[in-house]
Design a protein around this motif. Structure first.
Motif, short mmCIF file in Angstrom:
data_model
loop_
_atom_site.label_atom_id
_atom_site.label_comp_id
_atom_site.label_asym_id
_atom_site.label_seq_id
_atom_site.Cartn_x
_atom_site.Cartn_y
_atom_site.Cartn_z
N GLY A 71 0.83 -1.20 0.00
CA GLY A 71 0.00 0.00 0.00
C GLY A 71 0.86 1.25 0.00
O GLY A 71 1.98 1.24 0.52
N ALA A 72 0.36 2.32 -0.58
CA ALA A 72 1.12 3.58 -0.66
C ALA A 72 0.18 4.77 -0.52
O ALA A 72 -0.92 4.76 -1.08
N CYS A 73 0.63 5.77 0.22
CA CYS A 73 -0.10 7.04 0.28
C CYS A 73 0.42 8.02 -0.75
O CYS A 73 -0.32 8.81 -1.32
N LEU B 90 9.58 9.78 -7.47
CA LEU B 90 10.85 9.22 -7.94
C LEU B 90 11.95 9.38 -6.91
O LEU B 90 12.76 8.48 -6.70
N ALA B 91 11.99 10.53 -6.24
CA ALA B 91 13.05 10.77 -5.25
C ALA B 91 12.67 10.25 -3.87
O ALA B 91 13.49 9.61 -3.20
N ALA B 92 11.44 10.50 -3.44
CA ALA B 92 11.02 10.12 -2.09
C ALA B 92 10.63 8.66 -1.99
O ALA B 92 10.60 8.09 -0.90
N GLY B 93 10.30 8.04 -3.12
CA GLY B 93 9.87 6.64 -3.11
C GLY B 93 8.44 6.49 -2.63
O GLY B 93 7.62 7.40 -2.78
N VAL B 94 8.12 5.33 -2.05
CA VAL B 94 6.80 5.07 -1.50
C VAL B 94 6.75 5.61 -0.08
O VAL B 94 7.63 5.33 0.73
N THR B 95 5.73 6.41 0.21
CA THR B 95 5.61 7.02 1.53
C THR B 95 4.20 6.82 2.09
O THR B 95 3.25 6.62 1.33
N VAL B 96 4.09 6.89 3.42
CA VAL B 96 2.80 6.76 4.10
C VAL B 96 2.73 7.76 5.24
O VAL B 96 3.73 8.38 5.61
N VAL C 277 8.89 4.38 2.99
CA VAL C 277 8.78 2.92 3.08
C VAL C 277 9.90 2.27 2.27
O VAL C 277 10.78 1.63 2.84
N VAL C 278 9.86 2.41 0.97
CA VAL C 278 10.91 1.86 0.11
C VAL C 278 11.23 2.86 -0.99
O VAL C 278 10.40 3.70 -1.33
N ALA C 279 12.42 2.74 -1.55
CA ALA C 279 12.79 3.57 -2.70
C ALA C 279 12.00 3.14 -3.92
O ALA C 279 11.55 2.00 -4.02
N ALA C 280 11.84 4.06 -4.86
CA ALA C 280 11.11 3.74 -6.09
C ALA C 280 11.74 2.55 -6.81
O ALA C 280 11.03 1.71 -7.38
N SER C 281 13.05 2.44 -6.77
CA SER C 281 13.74 1.36 -7.46
C SER C 281 13.46 -0.02 -6.86
O SER C 281 13.74 -1.04 -7.49
N GLN C 282 12.90 -0.05 -5.64
CA GLN C 282 12.58 -1.33 -5.00
C GLN C 282 11.20 -1.84 -5.38
O GLN C 282 10.81 -2.93 -4.96
N CYS C 283 10.46 -1.07 -6.16
CA CYS C 283 9.15 -1.51 -6.65
C CYS C 283 9.35 -2.17 -8.01
O CYS C 283 9.51 -1.48 -9.02
#
Length: 260
Positions: free
Chosen positions: A175-177, A181-187, A223-229
């Motif tokens: 899940g993502a809020c 690209l720079a901040a990645g997935v955040t909640v 949560v995770v960097a964009a590259s980890q998705c």
């Protein structure tokens, strides 16, 4: 109101308009446009962030993510769009695999969209998702326990982390809020971010399905960097140039069919 206060309000109003129109703003560019120092702009951005008007990131700011409210509330918003994303996301699930369904309204739609005969071991920290999955006889459901956070709609915290520690899912549907690209997935929640990060680290692959309004926005906790998705499931109106940048990071992008 003195002239300095007026200029401050005018700058911050202009910054708010740029955030709504363009998404990310950069302090250096704003300073050049307004004819003020970068320190002045950074002070503006700090004040705006404290007022909940933006989220500070390195070098500038991002709009606040639109994803808020309880899981039940979010499930009723953009229902058709989430169903389209769900249909596309289901195509990425391998029958017979173990899949972690993170708490989230789009993830609830994915669980609901699973074919009734798909064999699967499904893990989730969200009672609403477990309830949707248990209706499917071919799905074995494992419910992560612990204190249920009313806003997240799922269990987070120490007990949930311990339960997750014994599992190694093939796929984490995260899940993502906000996604940037720079901040990645955040909640929005600190403990929610901790649990999500751990669940992703326990999984072989990470998939995020998100409506277009979440891209280019951020919430306070990473949560995770964009590259980890490894896989992003997106709507057709998501910016194509931006998606190309995600693909450059190694993210597979699946565009949902609105007709679905």
């Amino acid at each position: 109101m003195n002239m300095n206060e007026l200029l401050l309000q005018e700058r911050q109003s202009a910054i708010s308009r740029k955030l709504q129109t363009h998404g990310r703003v950069l302090a250096a560019e704003l300073a050049a446009e307004f004819g003020v120092s970068e320190d002045t702009v950074r002070r503006d951005l700090r004040e705006m962030a404290a007022a909940g008007l933006c989220e500070r990131v390195y070098g500038g700011a991002l709009p606040i993510s639109p994803a808020g409210g309880s899981l039940n509330h979010r499930a009723g918003i953009a229902r058709d769009r989430k169903q389209s994303l769900a249909a596309a996301a289901v195509s990425q699930i391998v029958p017979g695999s173990t899949v972690f369904f993170d708490a989230g309204s789009t993830n609830l739609a994915i669980a609901t969209a699973l074919p009734i005969d798909m064999t699967l071991t499904a893990v989730t920290n969200a009672p609403a998702i477990a309830a949707a999955l248990i209706e499917k006889a071919a799905v074995q459901v494992i419910l992560i326990g612990g204190l249920i956070d009313w806003q997240v709609g799922g269990a987070i915290g120490a007990k949930a982390m311990r339960d997750m520690e014994s599992l190694s899912p093939d796929l984490c549907i995260l899940g993502a809020c906000g996604i940037d690209l720079a901040a990645g997935v955040t909640v929005f929640g600190f403990e929610d971010a901790e649990f999500k990060r751990f669940a992703a680290s326990r999984s072989r692959h990470v998939l995020v399905a998100a409506t277009s309004d979440k891209f280019g926005t951020t919430a306070p906790h990473g949560v995770v960097a964009a590259s980890q998705c490894q896989c992003l499931v997106v709507e057709r109106d998501t910016d194509g140039a931006m998606l190309a940048q995600y693909r450059d990071l190694g993210c597979k992008t699946i565009v949902a069919d609105p007709a679905a």
